[in-house]
Design a protein around this motif. Structure first.
Motif, mmCIF file in Angstrom:
data_model
loop_
_atom_site.group_PDB
_atom_site.id
_atom_site.type_symbol
_atom_site.label_atom_id
_atom_site.label_comp_id
_atom_site.label_asym_id
_atom_site.label_seq_id
_atom_site.Cartn_x
_atom_site.Cartn_y
_atom_site.Cartn_z
ATOM 1 N N PRO B 131 39.862 43.698 39.501
ATOM 2 C CA PRO B 131 38.856 43.780 39.412
ATOM 3 C C PRO B 131 37.669 43.685 39.823
ATOM 4 O O PRO B 131 35.950 43.738 39.327
ATOM 5 C CB PRO B 131 39.382 41.606 39.497
ATOM 6 N N LEU B 134 35.390 46.260 38.399
ATOM 7 C CA LEU B 134 34.616 45.426 36.701
ATOM 8 C C LEU B 134 33.835 45.282 37.008
ATOM 9 O O LEU B 134 32.318 45.312 36.307
ATOM 10 C CB LEU B 134 35.818 45.132 35.724
ATOM 11 N N PHE B 408 43.569 44.593 32.486
ATOM 12 C CA PHE B 408 42.344 44.077 32.560
ATOM 13 C C PHE B 408 41.257 45.017 31.907
ATOM 14 O O PHE B 408 40.517 43.975 31.331
ATOM 15 C CB PHE B 408 42.259 44.607 34.053
ATOM 16 N N ARG B 411 40.997 43.279 28.468
ATOM 17 C CA ARG B 411 40.511 41.999 28.502
ATOM 18 C C ARG B 411 38.659 42.318 28.811
ATOM 19 O O ARG B 411 38.325 41.369 28.414
ATOM 20 C CB ARG B 411 41.094 40.884 29.701
ATOM 21 N N ALA B 412 38.246 43.087 29.414
ATOM 22 C CA ALA B 412 37.142 43.410 29.957
ATOM 23 C C ALA B 412 36.706 44.206 28.760
ATOM 24 O O ALA B 412 35.590 44.057 28.377
ATOM 25 C CB ALA B 412 36.873 44.098 30.456
#
Lengths: 152, 446
Positions: B131, B134, B408, B411-412
């Motif tokens: 996270p 990102l 991740f 979803r991003a």
């Protein structure tokens, strides 16, 4: 007492094909934080709220809770960029599909329990075909109870 | 070993075929990824006992509580120490040390991931670092794929270096009585080299095209890593216990202590220190919160798997498989090491490496007599560890950490697809394994 006895029937709704750039000024004008989204047949398809819009403006790793605290980050203008990106987005991409619905003949306690466990302050009252009949909020229930007890 | 299985197997079935069928069905359905793998392993374990292949007593004796204890203990320690924000602190600090230059940030974040993965489990490491990565790539305005790709590779490479870095190593160390220091002296020296070669390849594939505006690099320098630290007293306690536990692992062997004892003691100590001085109610609340964060599904998966493999082992099937492998390699030690290394790598790229290693361990142990005793097996254990851990880099489904990072990315809005990852990663995995092959040959076989 039933849900239909206390629900509000004059409901402002959002259309399923409305883009954000049209919806948002409308929401601000009527001072509502949450609108039911209905299709052309009046069937409830979702709920659009300021909260659900906000959720789409934050990065996924923030809304998923994997990085819920950003206090160490400077202003990287992520939200402004996302806000600009989402202007033409259809409501269906931004709304919540998990619906808080109750039939109109539900007992008041059933509706109250539903609202108590949901995220929003109100539930939508629908008929058997899932068509919107009204909305019922915590305030509506309390008003209905006060009236019934003669406290009005 | 055939005489060890229970006297009566249900419907008079042949215990060997019944046990092997249970194992194959369990592994096959795990591969379909339609059901929870822990539930499947526990069902298989139950069937082994209910059908009479092994008794409950034999099943319990087959569970490696050293692996279970080490995993659980480390999960508790990590669950507490991640609340301090120290992992985010290190990630941001490293990006700032790279002065926000995109390629250097990639190397630093991959390096941090590799080091954390060597001492913590890979999934936790990527859950904490991805996270932040990102956020950093968002701030830099660069696409996150090369960063996440490098992190996947780094987590599996780093995890290979130590006894506690990756579940296969924990299982191998426990079964073969290899210490923390054994892993450090035999595997860790190779790891920086593998990391370097992978990073060079990533530079060749992506690094040359990574650019960010200077203004955006300055944004990285404006991050305040100190704000990431949430709880300074807890940070001190966590660092103290982590330090003690790692020191404990390093000397455990000299005192005839198993790593699980060290990890569980460290977990208990940190649980005590975490809420020291608070009222009992607050202590209980914190304790229950931490216990809920332990990945019990993984723990039960291991329990089920150990029982399933024990069932098959008791029927003599694994003994037979070992004999067949030796037959194929003509009893040649070098060829056996090579076969185990490459088969483990390919298998681990395609299927869950945990059940694979659980099956390979008794098979390799069975080869002791052929090669002149347990101590001669050392290169075989290293081949299994290297193959199983690094093989995880071969495909997106090769390791749990890979799938977490892919989640991740998805979803991003930057999905990592199976084929694109395979295209970049499989060749790199083969290069890494070739390096291991040369290393094993030069150090143990020539």
């Amino acid at each position: 007492m039933r849900a239909k006895d206390v629900m509000k029937t004059e409901v402002i709704t959002a259309r399923i094909d409305e883009p954000l750039c049209q919806l948002l000024p409308h929401m601000r004008k009527v001072h509502l934080r949450m609108l039911p989204v209905v299709d052309h047949d009046g069937v409830v398809r979702g709920v659009i709220s300021t909260f659900s819009i906000l959720e789409h403006l934050l990065p996924s790793y923030v809304t998923s809770g994997d990085l819920s605290d950003l206090s160490f980050a400077p202003d990287i203008d992520l939200m402004r960029a996302h806000f600009a990106d989402q202007q033409q987005s259809n409501i269906t991409e931004l709304m919540e599909e998990a619906l808080l619905v109750t039939p109109d003949d539900a007992a008041l306690a059933v509706a109250a329990a539903l609202i108590r466990h949901g995220k929003h302050e109100c539930a939508m009252v629908v008929d058997e075909q899932q068509r919107l009949l009204g909305v019922i909020s915590a305030g509506d229930i309390l008003n209905g109870l006060a009236k019934a007890c003669g406290n009005d | 070993m055939t005489e060890q299985h229970a006297s009566s197997v249900i419907f008079g079935l042949d215990p060997l075929w019944l046990a092997v069928s249970i194992l194959l069905v369990v592994y096959g359905v795990i591969m379909l990824e339609k059901f929870n793998r822990a539930v499947l392993a526990l069902l298989g374990a139950g069937l082994m006992i209910l059908s009479g292949v092994i008794t409950q007593q034999q099943a319990v004796a087959g569970i490696d509580f050293n692996t279970i204890g080490l995993l659980t203990g480390m999960m508790v320690i990590v669950a507490i120490s991640q609340k301090t924000g120290m992992f985010q602190y290190v990630a941001i600090r490293s990006a700032k040390m790279a002065r926000g230059e995109p390629w250097k940030v990639l190397i630093m974040l991959a390096g941090v991931t590799a080091i954390f993965s060597a001492f913590l489990d890979n999934v936790t490491t990527v859950l904490l670092i991805a996270p932040v990565t990102l956020l950093i790539t968002d701030a830099l305005g660069v696409r996150p794929y090369p960063y996440l790709f490098a992190q996947i590779l780094a987590s599996n490479i780093g995890g290979t270096a130590t006894l506690i870095g990756d579940p296969p190593n924990i299982m191998i160390g426990s079964a073969a009585h290899l210490s923390f220091m054994d892993f450090l002296t035999h595997l860790a020296p190779l790891i920086p080299l593998v990391f370097l070669v992978n990073i060079l390849a990533i530079w060749w594939i992506f690094g040359r095209d990574l650019h960010a505006e200077e203004e955006k690099q300055r944004i990285i320098m404006a991050f305040d890593e100190n704000e990431a630290i949430k709880d300074v007293p807890l940070l001190k306690k966590s660092l103290l216990v982590l330090g003690l536990v790692i020191a404990g692992f390093s000397v455990a062997h000299n005192f005839h202590l198993e790593p699980a004892s060290i990890a569980m003691f460290g977990a208990a100590l940190l649980l005590l220190l975490q809420t020291f001085g608070q009222p009992l109610e607050a202590k209980d609340h914190a304790y229950e919160g931490i216990m809920a964060e332990v990945e019990w599904t993984t723990i039960f998966f291991f329990v089920g798997l150990f029982v399933v493999v024990t069932g098959v082992e008791h029927t003599g099937a694994i003994n037979w498989l070992a004999a067949q492998t030796l037959h194929l390699t003509d009893g040649d030690f070098n060829a056996t090491v090579a076969a185990i290394l490459w088969i483990s790598a390919i298998a681990s790229a395609l299927v869950d490496n945990i059940p694979f290693v659980a099956t390979m361990i008794p098979m390799i142990a069975d080869m002791a007599d052929s090669f002149g005793g347990e101590s001669a097996l050392l290169p075989l254990w290293w081949a299994l560890a290297l193959g199983a851990c690094l093989g995880g880099n071969g495909s997106l489904i090769g390791a749990s950490a890979n799938l977490i990072v892919a989640g991740f990315a998805q979803r991003a809005g930057h999905p990592i697809t199976f084929l694109v990852f395979l295209k970049h990663a499989f060749g790199l995995m083969l290069i890494s394994i070739a390096m291991c092959h040369v290393y094993l040959y030069m150090r143990y076989l020539s």
